[in-house]
Design a protein around this motif. Structure first.
Motif, PDB file in Angstrom:
ATOM      1  N   ASN A  70       0.738  -1.288   0.068  1.00 22.56           N
ATOM      2  CA  ASN A  70       0.070  -0.029  -0.058  1.00 22.56           C
ATOM      3  C   ASN A  70       0.834   1.304   0.202  1.00 22.56           C
ATOM      4  O   ASN A  70       1.896   1.470   1.036  1.00 22.56           O
ATOM      5  N   SER A  71       0.673   2.164  -0.820  1.00 19.21           N
ATOM      6  CA  SER A  71       1.190   3.446  -0.915  1.00 19.21           C
ATOM      7  C   SER A  71       1.408   4.216   0.209  1.00 19.21           C
ATOM      8  O   SER A  71       2.242   4.820   0.784  1.00 19.21           O
ATOM      9  N   LEU A  72       0.215   4.427   0.972  1.00 20.89           N
ATOM     10  CA  LEU A  72       0.025   5.030   2.088  1.00 20.89           C
ATOM     11  C   LEU A  72       0.971   4.324   3.378  1.00 20.89           C
ATOM     12  O   LEU A  72       1.413   5.168   4.079  1.00 20.89           O
ATOM     13  N   SER A  73       1.119   3.197   3.317  1.00 18.01           N
ATOM     14  CA  SER A  73       1.778   2.381   4.392  1.00 18.01           C
ATOM     15  C   SER A  73       3.274   2.726   4.196  1.00 18.01           C
ATOM     16  O   SER A  73       3.788   2.915   4.992  1.00 18.01           O
ATOM     17  N   ARG A  75       4.624   5.297   2.732  1.00 18.50           N
ATOM     18  CA  ARG A  75       4.647   6.637   3.431  1.00 18.50           C
ATOM     19  C   ARG A  75       4.798   6.831   4.781  1.00 18.50           C
ATOM     20  O   ARG A  75       5.975   7.463   5.483  1.00 18.50           O
TER      21      ARG A  75
END
Length: 159
Positions: A70-73, A75
């Protein structure tokens, strides 16, 4: 960390779902970092190093709990890696390098997870644990916890 805090974190861990455990780890990290700063201010370097090392271990577990697909993870983990780097620098230099800033960053991250936890309707991760009920009883200002409906025959390992 006081015995009361340990008991509180243990209780929260047994009753939490996945998002609740992340909040518990954020809270444990906060306690270790504030204890480290307090120890340093009282010239207790041994306790300071111990608390920073414990905070580093909790941060390691926290980073491992995120799904890196996950891209948010990714970050969030990059922020946690920065904090981890500051903890390592603090261990090597034996002084709190940017630990106040790290605490603020951790608190901001924790606050962003609270709405996610409120939306999470998953049950507790740990199965077969005691259900704890807390309330005021006849004791003057004393909070008593009681455990009800425990089936001890289904707990533990069988050989």
């Amino acid at each position: 960390m006081t015995k009361e805090q340990i008991r509180d974190f243990t209780l929260r861990t047994t009753q939490s779902n996945h998002s609740g455990l992340i909040l518990v780890m954020f809270d444990v990290e906060h306690v270790y970092l504030t204890d480290a700063i307090t120890s340093y201010e009282h010239d207790n370097i041994e306790d300071y190093l111990k608390n920073v090392e414990l905070a580093r271990k909790v941060l390691n577990e926290l980073m491992a709990s995120f799904d890196m697909r996950n891209s948010l993870s990714r970050r969030v983990v990059s922020i946690l890696r920065f904090i981890y780097k500051q903890l390592v620098v603090s261990l090597v230099k034996r002084e709190p390098q940017e630990l106040d800033r790290c605490i603020n960053m951790m608190d901001n991250l924790r606050n962003s997870f609270v709405p996610l936890h409120e939306q999470d309707d998953e049950g507790p991760i740990m199965k077969n644990t005691h259900q704890v009920y807390a309330g005021l009883t006849y004791g003057k200002g004393v909070l008593n916890e009681s455990i009800e409906g425990v089936n001890y025959s289904s707990r533990g390992f069988r050989a």
